[in-house]
Design a protein around this motif. Structure first.
Motif, PDB file in Angstrom:
ATOM      1  N   PRO A   1     -13.181  -2.654  12.951  1.00  0.00           N
ATOM      2  CA  PRO A   1     -13.354  -4.073  12.630  1.00  0.00           C
ATOM      3  C   PRO A   1     -12.247  -4.582  11.709  1.00  0.00           C
ATOM      4  O   PRO A   1     -12.040  -4.055  10.621  1.00  0.00           O
ATOM      5  CB  PRO A   1     -14.720  -4.103  11.928  1.00  0.00           C
ATOM      6  N   GLY A   2     -11.508  -5.572  12.170  1.00  0.00           N
ATOM      7  CA  GLY A   2     -10.430  -6.138  11.374  1.00  0.00           C
ATOM      8  C   GLY A   2      -9.132  -5.363  11.419  1.00  0.00           C
ATOM      9  O   GLY A   2      -8.143  -5.775  10.808  1.00  0.00           O
ATOM     10  N   ALA A   3      -9.111  -4.241  12.135  1.00  0.00           N
ATOM     11  CA  ALA A   3      -7.885  -3.439  12.237  1.00  0.00           C
ATOM     12  C   ALA A   3      -7.021  -3.965  13.385  1.00  0.00           C
ATOM     13  O   ALA A   3      -7.369  -4.934  14.056  1.00  0.00           O
ATOM     14  CB  ALA A   3      -8.233  -1.973  12.450  1.00  0.00           C
ATOM     15  N   ARG A   4      -5.902  -3.298  13.622  1.00  0.00           N
ATOM     16  CA  ARG A   4      -4.990  -3.767  14.661  1.00  0.00           C
ATOM     17  C   ARG A   4      -5.601  -3.584  16.044  1.00  0.00           C
ATOM     18  O   ARG A   4      -6.521  -2.781  16.250  1.00  0.00           O
ATOM     19  CB  ARG A   4      -3.650  -3.035  14.571  1.00  0.00           C
ATOM     20  N   LEU A   5      -5.043  -4.319  16.984  1.00  0.00           N
ATOM     21  CA  LEU A   5      -5.501  -4.235  18.360  1.00  0.00           C
ATOM     22  C   LEU A   5      -5.092  -2.903  18.984  1.00  0.00           C
ATOM     23  O   LEU A   5      -4.048  -2.336  18.653  1.00  0.00           O
ATOM     24  CB  LEU A   5      -4.910  -5.383  19.180  1.00  0.00           C
ATOM     25  N   VAL A   6      -5.920  -2.428  19.883  1.00  0.00           N
ATOM     26  CA  VAL A   6      -5.612  -1.204  20.620  1.00  0.00           C
ATOM     27  C   VAL A   6      -4.483  -1.487  21.608  1.00  0.00           C
ATOM     28  O   VAL A   6      -4.452  -2.537  22.256  1.00  0.00           O
ATOM     29  CB  VAL A   6      -6.861  -0.714  21.386  1.00  0.00           C
ATOM     30  N   ILE A   7      -3.532  -0.553  21.717  1.00  0.00           N
ATOM     31  CA  ILE A   7      -2.470  -0.653  22.715  1.00  0.00           C
ATOM     32  C   ILE A   7      -2.566   0.550  23.651  1.00  0.00           C
ATOM     33  O   ILE A   7      -3.318   1.497  23.386  1.00  0.00           O
ATOM     34  CB  ILE A   7      -1.070  -0.741  22.068  1.00  0.00           C
ATOM     35  N   THR A   8      -1.802   0.522  24.723  1.00  0.00           N
ATOM     36  CA  THR A   8      -1.908   1.584  25.724  1.00  0.00           C
ATOM     37  C   THR A   8      -1.641   2.965  25.132  1.00  0.00           C
ATOM     38  O   THR A   8      -2.289   3.940  25.517  1.00  0.00           O
ATOM     39  CB  THR A   8      -0.933   1.333  26.888  1.00  0.00           C
TER      40      THR A   8
ATOM     41  N   LYS B   1     -13.374 -12.536  10.799  1.00  0.00           N
ATOM     42  CA  LYS B   1     -12.163 -11.808  10.405  1.00  0.00           C
ATOM     43  C   LYS B   1     -11.976 -11.822   8.889  1.00  0.00           C
ATOM     44  O   LYS B   1     -11.538 -10.827   8.298  1.00  0.00           O
ATOM     45  CB  LYS B   1     -10.939 -12.405  11.103  1.00  0.00           C
ATOM     46  N   LEU B   2     -12.310 -12.930   8.258  1.00  0.00           N
ATOM     47  CA  LEU B   2     -12.227 -12.994   6.797  1.00  0.00           C
ATOM     48  C   LEU B   2     -13.226 -12.029   6.160  1.00  0.00           C
ATOM     49  O   LEU B   2     -12.925 -11.389   5.146  1.00  0.00           O
ATOM     50  CB  LEU B   2     -12.489 -14.424   6.328  1.00  0.00           C
ATOM     51  N   ALA B   3     -14.404 -11.908   6.762  1.00  0.00           N
ATOM     52  CA  ALA B   3     -15.413 -10.977   6.247  1.00  0.00           C
ATOM     53  C   ALA B   3     -14.943  -9.537   6.402  1.00  0.00           C
ATOM     54  O   ALA B   3     -15.123  -8.707   5.499  1.00  0.00           O
ATOM     55  CB  ALA B   3     -16.737 -11.186   6.979  1.00  0.00           C
ATOM     56  N   TRP B   4     -14.332  -9.221   7.535  1.00  0.00           N
ATOM     57  CA  TRP B   4     -13.793  -7.871   7.735  1.00  0.00           C
ATOM     58  C   TRP B   4     -12.723  -7.559   6.698  1.00  0.00           C
ATOM     59  O   TRP B   4     -12.680  -6.459   6.153  1.00  0.00           O
ATOM     60  CB  TRP B   4     -13.204  -7.753   9.140  1.00  0.00           C
ATOM     61  N   ALA B   5     -11.863  -8.539   6.441  1.00  0.00           N
ATOM     62  CA  ALA B   5     -10.792  -8.336   5.459  1.00  0.00           C
ATOM     63  C   ALA B   5     -11.379  -8.087   4.070  1.00  0.00           C
ATOM     64  O   ALA B   5     -10.894  -7.223   3.322  1.00  0.00           O
ATOM     65  CB  ALA B   5      -9.874  -9.555   5.438  1.00  0.00           C
ATOM     66  N   ALA B   6     -12.422  -8.813   3.730  1.00  0.00           N
ATOM     67  CA  ALA B   6     -13.068  -8.628   2.427  1.00  0.00           C
ATOM     68  C   ALA B   6     -13.687  -7.239   2.317  1.00  0.00           C
ATOM     69  O   ALA B   6     -13.629  -6.599   1.261  1.00  0.00           O
ATOM     70  CB  ALA B   6     -14.133  -9.703   2.222  1.00  0.00           C
ATOM     71  N   GLN B   7     -14.265  -6.756   3.410  1.00  0.00           N
ATOM     72  CA  GLN B   7     -14.854  -5.413   3.407  1.00  0.00           C
ATOM     73  C   GLN B   7     -13.794  -4.344   3.196  1.00  0.00           C
ATOM     74  O   GLN B   7     -14.024  -3.350   2.506  1.00  0.00           O
ATOM     75  CB  GLN B   7     -15.591  -5.169   4.725  1.00  0.00           C
TER      76      GLN B   7
ATOM     77  N   GLU C   1     -11.051  -4.712   1.549  1.00  0.00           N
ATOM     78  CA  GLU C   1     -10.496  -4.820   0.200  1.00  0.00           C
ATOM     79  C   GLU C   1     -11.401  -4.196  -0.857  1.00  0.00           C
ATOM     80  O   GLU C   1     -10.920  -3.742  -1.895  1.00  0.00           O
ATOM     81  CB  GLU C   1     -10.251  -6.290  -0.143  1.00  0.00           C
ATOM     82  N   ARG C   2     -12.698  -4.148  -0.602  1.00  0.00           N
ATOM     83  CA  ARG C   2     -13.635  -3.649  -1.617  1.00  0.00           C
ATOM     84  C   ARG C   2     -13.327  -2.218  -2.046  1.00  0.00           C
ATOM     85  O   ARG C   2     -13.257  -1.938  -3.246  1.00  0.00           O
ATOM     86  CB  ARG C   2     -15.071  -3.750  -1.097  1.00  0.00           C
ATOM     87  N   PRO C   3     -13.147  -1.266  -1.115  1.00  0.00           N
ATOM     88  CA  PRO C   3     -12.828   0.107  -1.550  1.00  0.00           C
ATOM     89  C   PRO C   3     -11.520   0.186  -2.325  1.00  0.00           C
ATOM     90  O   PRO C   3     -11.395   0.968  -3.266  1.00  0.00           O
ATOM     91  CB  PRO C   3     -12.737   0.877  -0.227  1.00  0.00           C
ATOM     92  N   GLN C   4     -10.541  -0.643  -1.944  1.00  0.00           N
ATOM     93  CA  GLN C   4      -9.257  -0.632  -2.640  1.00  0.00           C
ATOM     94  C   GLN C   4      -9.419  -1.114  -4.074  1.00  0.00           C
ATOM     95  O   GLN C   4      -8.834  -0.555  -5.006  1.00  0.00           O
ATOM     96  CB  GLN C   4      -8.255  -1.513  -1.882  1.00  0.00           C
ATOM     97  N   LYS C   5     -10.234  -2.158  -4.268  1.00  0.00           N
ATOM     98  CA  LYS C   5     -10.468  -2.668  -5.621  1.00  0.00           C
ATOM     99  C   LYS C   5     -11.252  -1.659  -6.455  1.00  0.00           C
ATOM    100  O   LYS C   5     -11.034  -1.525  -7.658  1.00  0.00           O
ATOM    101  CB  LYS C   5     -11.218  -3.998  -5.545  1.00  0.00           C
ATOM    102  N   ALA C   6     -12.162  -0.947  -5.801  1.00  0.00           N
ATOM    103  CA  ALA C   6     -12.974   0.042  -6.518  1.00  0.00           C
ATOM    104  C   ALA C   6     -12.116   1.197  -7.022  1.00  0.00           C
ATOM    105  O   ALA C   6     -12.371   1.760  -8.090  1.00  0.00           O
ATOM    106  CB  ALA C   6     -14.080   0.566  -5.609  1.00  0.00           C
TER     107      ALA C   6
END
Length: 275
Positions: A36-43, A260-266, A268-273
């Motif tokens: 969720p919120g990561a890059r798109l899958v490519i071949t 997408k904003l919610a995924w980005a916030a999720q 960021e939480r571990p990084q802030k912790a």
């Protein structure tokens, strides 16, 4: 191009059950992402083992909206089936029958049917690998050529109008051939680059609003949810979509941007912790 999954560790932010995540992507009517919120899958992800779980590969083949990605998922499944004896191959035949019946992309359905009819013979697998490589390879070469045009714009060696013409030609040339994840990354970077004039970005945004709904939704919501995009451009994008989209389309854009904003916030939480 590799034609089979290799042993490779999953991305650090990969969901525990990637098949379920892919199913959620299908339910959201959006392109597959690694998480969720990561890059798109490519071949490459389907062919080099980044996505190596058979359940995830199966789901990618069925719900993948990017035709090349979905078709690439069929290849390692076919290779796995070809390595089994006739007695053990029945479950793969049932799986491919399911893919043939339910896959979102018609090309994937045809590939699954061909695999079943060939009884997963090596020649059929090689034919599919050649088809994928013969489509994606030239498209990526065209992409690399376009990056040189971007460089010329950054160095102010071509006009903004000529750059926009080159972008439109590049888009027409690779449509349906280049991994959408690569194309989307290219557009995302153009939108946030400090070396691309704001008027060029606005013109690109206006063009993106004319794209097919799924492509437009992905690119516009990437822009609207980007923390790196200029506020002026984001405001322009909001005004533009409000002018050209229907109420339902606009609602979908708003909801997907919020997601997408919610995924980005999720993320960021571990990084802030840890900070």
């Amino acid at each position: 191009m590799q034609t089979g999954p290799a042993t490779k560790s999953a991305p650090l932010n990969a969901p525990r059950d990637m098949a379920s995540h892919f199913m959620e992507c299908g339910a959201l009517d959006t392109n597959l992402t690694l998480a969720p919120g990561a890059r798109l899958v490519i071949t490459d992800d389907l062919l080099n083992g980044t996505v190596g779980d058979l359940a995830a590969l199966s789901m990618a083949a069925i719900v993948g909206r990017d035709a090349m990605v979905a078709k690439a998922a069929v290849l390692p499944l076919g290779i796995a089936a070809s390595k089994l004896g006739v007695a053990d191959r029945a479950r793969y035949e049932r799986l491919f029958a399911l893919i043939e019946e339910t896959a979102f992309d018609s090309g994937v359905r045809e590939s699954a049917e061909a695999m079943i009819h060939s009884r997963f013979r090596e020649n059929q697998i090689k034919e599919l690998a050649a088809e994928i490589g013969g489509t994606v390879g030239p498209a990526r070469q065209r992409y690399r050529a376009f990056l040189e045009v971007v460089k010329l714009l950054a160095e102010k060696k071509i006009s903004e109008a000529l750059f926009l013409d080159e972008f439109l030609e590049f888009t027409r040339a690779v449509a349906g051939k280049l991994d959408f994840g690569i194309y989307a990354l290219c557009v995302d970077r153009l939108f946030v680059s400090s070396q691309v004039p704001i008027m060029v970005k606005a013109s690109l945004c206006k063009e993106v609003c004319k794209y097919p709904p799924l492509v437009r939704k992905e690119l516009i919501t990437n822009l609207l949810s980007s923390p790196k995009a200029e506020r002026e451009l984001v405001d322009y994008a909001r005004q533009e979509v409000a002018k050209v989209l229907t109420h339902d389309q606009l609602t979908e854009i708003v909801l997907f941007t919020t997601l997408k904003l919610a995924w980005a916030a999720q993320r960021e939480r571990p990084q802030k912790a840890r900070a």
